[in-house]
Motif scaffolding. Structure first.
Motif, PDB file in Angstrom:
ATOM      1  N   TYR A  13       0.806  -1.219   0.000  1.00 25.83           N
ATOM      2  CA  TYR A  13       0.000   0.000   0.000  1.00 25.83           C
ATOM      3  C   TYR A  13       0.842   1.274   0.000  1.00 25.83           C
ATOM      4  N   ASP A  14       2.157   1.100  -0.100  1.00 24.95           N
ATOM      5  CA  ASP A  14       3.006   2.260  -0.353  1.00 24.95           C
ATOM      6  C   ASP A  14       2.961   2.641  -1.827  1.00 24.95           C
ATOM      7  N   PHE A  15       2.482   1.693  -2.665  1.00 23.18           N
ATOM      8  CA  PHE A  15       2.469   1.918  -4.102  1.00 23.18           C
ATOM      9  C   PHE A  15       1.067   1.828  -4.704  1.00 23.18           C
ATOM     10  N   SER A  16       0.077   1.398  -3.928  1.00 27.38           N
ATOM     11  CA  SER A  16      -1.290   1.281  -4.445  1.00 27.38           C
ATOM     12  C   SER A  16      -2.286   1.491  -3.311  1.00 27.38           C
ATOM     13  N   ASP A  17      -3.538   1.689  -3.682  1.00 28.70           N
ATOM     14  CA  ASP A  17      -4.601   1.889  -2.693  1.00 28.70           C
ATOM     15  C   ASP A  17      -5.305   0.566  -2.406  1.00 28.70           C
ATOM     16  N   PRO A  18      -5.831   0.395  -1.197  1.00 28.38           N
ATOM     17  CA  PRO A  18      -6.606  -0.807  -0.891  1.00 28.38           C
ATOM     18  C   PRO A  18      -7.838  -0.887  -1.783  1.00 28.38           C
ATOM     19  N   THR A  19      -8.178  -2.088  -2.218  1.00 30.28           N
ATOM     20  CA  THR A  19      -9.329  -2.287  -3.090  1.00 30.28           C
ATOM     21  C   THR A  19     -10.272  -3.333  -2.503  1.00 30.28           C
ATOM     22  N   PRO A  20     -11.555  -3.304  -2.903  1.00 30.68           N
ATOM     23  CA  PRO A  20     -12.519  -4.276  -2.379  1.00 30.68           C
ATOM     24  C   PRO A  20     -12.077  -5.713  -2.641  1.00 30.68           C
ATOM     25  N   GLY A  21     -12.302  -6.550  -1.655  1.00 34.15           N
ATOM     26  CA  GLY A  21     -11.963  -7.960  -1.756  1.00 34.15           C
ATOM     27  C   GLY A  21     -10.662  -8.332  -1.100  1.00 34.15           C
ATOM     28  N   ARG A  75     -11.980  -8.390   5.618  1.00 30.57           N
ATOM     29  CA  ARG A  75     -11.977  -8.200   4.175  1.00 30.57           C
ATOM     30  C   ARG A  75     -12.610  -6.845   3.835  1.00 30.57           C
ATOM     31  N   ILE A  76     -11.998  -6.128   2.905  1.00 28.04           N
ATOM     32  CA  ILE A  76     -12.536  -4.836   2.467  1.00 28.04           C
ATOM     33  C   ILE A  76     -13.754  -5.076   1.584  1.00 28.04           C
ATOM     34  N   ILE A  77     -14.862  -4.435   1.939  1.00 25.53           N
ATOM     35  CA  ILE A  77     -16.108  -4.564   1.186  1.00 25.53           C
ATOM     36  C   ILE A  77     -16.375  -3.329   0.338  1.00 25.53           C
ATOM     37  N   ALA A  78     -16.077  -2.161   0.881  1.00 22.69           N
ATOM     38  CA  ALA A  78     -16.304  -0.903   0.158  1.00 22.69           C
ATOM     39  C   ALA A  78     -15.224   0.088   0.554  1.00 22.69           C
ATOM     40  N   VAL A  79     -14.972   1.056  -0.313  1.00 23.59           N
ATOM     41  CA  VAL A  79     -13.937   2.069  -0.067  1.00 23.59           C
ATOM     42  C   VAL A  79     -14.572   3.452   0.022  1.00 23.59           C
ATOM     43  N   GLY A  80     -13.746   4.450   0.313  1.00 21.38           N
ATOM     44  CA  GLY A  80     -14.239   5.800   0.507  1.00 21.38           C
ATOM     45  C   GLY A  80     -15.070   6.319  -0.658  1.00 21.38           C
ATOM     46  N   GLY A  81     -16.212   6.923  -0.328  1.00 20.53           N
ATOM     47  CA  GLY A  81     -17.109   7.473  -1.335  1.00 20.53           C
ATOM     48  C   GLY A  81     -18.220   6.535  -1.761  1.00 20.53           C
ATOM     49  N   GLN A  82     -18.107   5.242  -1.410  1.00 19.20           N
ATOM     50  CA  GLN A  82     -19.142   4.285  -1.780  1.00 19.20           C
ATOM     51  C   GLN A  82     -20.171   4.158  -0.661  1.00 19.20           C
ATOM     52  N   THR A  83     -21.378   3.734  -1.035  1.00 16.97           N
ATOM     53  CA  THR A  83     -22.466   3.539  -0.073  1.00 16.97           C
ATOM     54  C   THR A  83     -22.759   2.051   0.060  1.00 16.97           C
ATOM     55  N   VAL A  84     -22.738   1.565   1.300  1.00 17.01           N
ATOM     56  CA  VAL A  84     -22.934   0.143   1.555  1.00 17.01           C
ATOM     57  C   VAL A  84     -24.137  -0.047   2.455  1.00 17.01           C
ATOM     58  N   GLN A  85     -24.867  -1.131   2.227  1.00 16.04           N
ATOM     59  CA  GLN A  85     -26.020  -1.456   3.075  1.00 16.04           C
ATOM     60  C   GLN A  85     -26.315  -2.940   2.952  1.00 16.04           C
ATOM     61  N   CYS A  86     -27.197  -3.431   3.801  1.00 18.81           N
ATOM     62  CA  CYS A  86     -27.599  -4.835   3.773  1.00 18.81           C
ATOM     63  C   CYS A  86     -29.083  -4.913   4.156  1.00 18.81           C
ATOM     64  N   CYS A  87     -29.802  -5.690   3.454  1.00 23.48           N
ATOM     65  CA  CYS A  87     -29.412  -6.541   2.335  1.00 23.48           C
ATOM     66  C   CYS A  87     -30.520  -6.446   1.279  1.00 23.48           C
ATOM     67  N   GLU A 103     -14.292   9.438   2.809  1.00 20.58           N
ATOM     68  CA  GLU A 103     -13.065   9.369   2.021  1.00 20.58           C
ATOM     69  C   GLU A 103     -11.878   9.043   2.934  1.00 20.58           C
ATOM     70  N   GLY A 104     -10.949   8.260   2.409  1.00 20.62           N
ATOM     71  CA  GLY A 104      -9.781   7.877   3.185  1.00 20.62           C
ATOM     72  C   GLY A 104     -10.050   6.766   4.169  1.00 20.62           C
ATOM     73  N   MET A 105     -11.204   6.089   4.030  1.00 15.05           N
ATOM     74  CA  MET A 105     -11.557   4.998   4.939  1.00 15.05           C
ATOM     75  C   MET A 105     -12.093   3.824   4.129  1.00 15.05           C
ATOM     76  N   VAL A 106     -12.200   2.665   4.769  1.00 14.14           N
ATOM     77  CA  VAL A 106     -12.737   1.469   4.125  1.00 14.14           C
ATOM     78  C   VAL A 106     -13.760   0.816   5.051  1.00 14.14           C
ATOM     79  N   TRP A 107     -14.686   0.088   4.441  1.00 14.08           N
ATOM     80  CA  TRP A 107     -15.697  -0.678   5.180  1.00 14.08           C
ATOM     81  C   TRP A 107     -15.272  -2.140   5.131  1.00 14.08           C
ATOM     82  N   VAL A 108     -15.108  -2.763   6.300  1.00 11.18           N
ATOM     83  CA  VAL A 108     -14.603  -4.134   6.361  1.00 11.18           C
ATOM     84  C   VAL A 108     -15.614  -5.052   7.035  1.00 11.18           C
TER      85      VAL A 108
END
Length: 310
Positions: free
Chosen positions: A97-105, A154-166, A204-209
Motif C-alpha cells: 500500500y506504499d504503491f497502491s490503494d486498498p481495493t474491495p476484496g 476483508r474490504i467490502i467498500a472504499v471511501g465514497g461508496q455507499t454500503v447497506q444490507c441486504c 473518504e480515506g476509509m474502508v468498510w470491512v
C-alpha cells in the motif's frame, strides 16, 4: 698457505633454489607458509549469529512483511482461527500500500481505530521480564499474537461508496448493486441470514470491512456503534494478507476476490422485476373508472325509484 674452505654447495642448493623461486613469485610462497588465523570457537560465534538473525528478522518484519497469528474465527474458512487452537500463520505484505490503494476484496490486517478500541480494557503485560522478552520474540516470528488491537477483515467498500444490507436475496449492496461473495461462510445450526443495516456512505480515506464468517464477526457493522464510526482509516492498515505459511496443511494464497467485479442489480422488495411492481397500481387505475361510473349509475337509479314512490 691458506687452505680452501670446504664447499657446502650441495647442501645450500635447495635453499638457493627456494629463494630464487620466492623472488620470482613475489613472495607468494612465503605467504603460503604463514600460520593460519585461529578460528573463533562455536560458542563464541553462536551469540553473534543469534543477534544477527534477530536483527535481520526485525528489519524484515518491520519494513517488508510480517507473520501474524489469526486469533479468532471471524474469517473462516478463508483463514482459520479459534481460541485455544492452532490458528493460521499468515504472511502480511507491508509495502504493497506504499504503491497502491486498498481495493474491495482484499484481506487486510489493521490497527483498530479508536471507535473500535475505546471500550477495551488496557492490555496487561507480564511483570516477568523474561516472559515479556519471549512474548516479543514470539510476535516477531508469528508464534504469538502481535497485538490484541490488531484485526484482520476483508474490504467490502472504499471511501465514497455507499454500503447497506441486504437485498431480497440476502446480499450486501454497494452503490445499488448486490455483491458477489463466494467466500462467505455460514456456520451450522445458525440462520444463513445477514444482519440488516441502513445505508452508510464510507468517508473518504476509509474502508468498510467485514468478516467472511458473516454471522460471527465483529466488524464495521457493529464496532463503534456501526455507521461511519465502524469504518477503518486507510492509514490504520498494516498490510495485505498474502500467504498462509503455517500449518503445512493450510499452505496457500489468501483469496482477494473482488466482490464488486461481478456485482448485479439488487433485488428489491420480494425480488420481483421492476415492471411487475407497477402492476397493482396499473390494475387499480384501470379498475377505478368503471367502479366510479357504476357507482354513479346505481345512485341515479336509486334516486329515480325514490321519486316515483313519492
Amino acid at each position: 698457505m691458506v687452505e680452501p674452505v670446504p664447499s657446502n654447495a650441495a647442501e645450500d642448493e635447495p635453499e638457493r633454489r627456494e629463494a630464487d623461486e620466492n623472488a620470482k613469485s613475489g613472495g607468494r610462497h612465503s605467504r603460503r607458509r604463514r600460520k593460519p588465523k585461529k578460528q573463533r570457537s562455536f560458542w563464541v560465534e553462536l551469540p553473534i549469529l543469534i543477534v544477527v538473525a534477530f536483527v535481520l528478522a526485525f528489519v524484515f518484519q518491520y519494513f517488508l512483511a510480517r507473520v501474524y497469528t489469526i486469533p479468532s474465527g471471524s474469517m473462516e474458512t478463508t483463514l482459520h482461527g479459534c481460541t485455544g487452537c492452532y490458528g493460521d500463520k499468515v504472511l502480511v505484505d507491508k509495502i504493497v500500500y506504499d504503491f497502491s490503494d486498498p481495493t474491495p476484496g482484499e484481506v487486510v490486517v489493521f490497527k483498530g481505530p479508536e471507535p473500535w478500541t475505546e471500550n477495551d480494557a488496557p492490555t496487561e503485560r507480564s511483570d516477568n521480564a523474561v516472559v515479556r522478552f519471549f512474548q516479543s520474540i514470539g510476535s516477531v516470528v508469528g508464534l504469538a499474537p502481535p497485538d490484541e488491537r490488531d484485526f484482520v477483515k476483508r474490504i467490502i467498500a472504499v471511501g465514497g461508496q455507499t454500503v447497506q444490507c441486504c437485498d431480497a436475496n440476502n446480499r450486501v449492496i454497494v452503490d445499488g448493486k448486490a455483491l458477489d461473495e463466494p467466500y462467505i461462510h455460514w456456520e451450522e445450526l445458525r440462520p444463513q441470514q445477514q444482519a440488516r443495516f441502513d445505508p452508510v456512505r464510507v468517508p473518504e480515506g476509509m474502508v468498510w470491512v467485514m468478516g467472511d464468517n458473516r454471522n460471527d464477526s465483529m466488524d464495521s457493522r457493529y464496532q463503534g456503534g456501526g455507521g461511519e464510526r465502524g469504518a477503518v482509516p486507510v492509514d490504520n492498515i498494516i498490510g495485505k494478507a498474502r500467504i498462509i505459511v503455517l500449518p503445512p496443511g493450510r499452505w496457500g494464497g489468501v483469496s482477494d476476490h473482488n466482490p464488486q467485479a461481478a456485482a448485479q442489480p439488487a433485488a428489491l422488495g420480494m425480488s420481483a422485476p421492476s415492471w411487475q411492481q407497477g402492476v397493482p397500481i396499473g390494475f387499480g387505475l384501470i379498475a377505478a373508472w368503471p367502479t366510479v361510473a357504476g357507482g354513479r349509475r346505481l345512485g341515479s337509479l336509486v334516486r329515480r325509484a325514490a321519486e316515483r314512490k313519492s
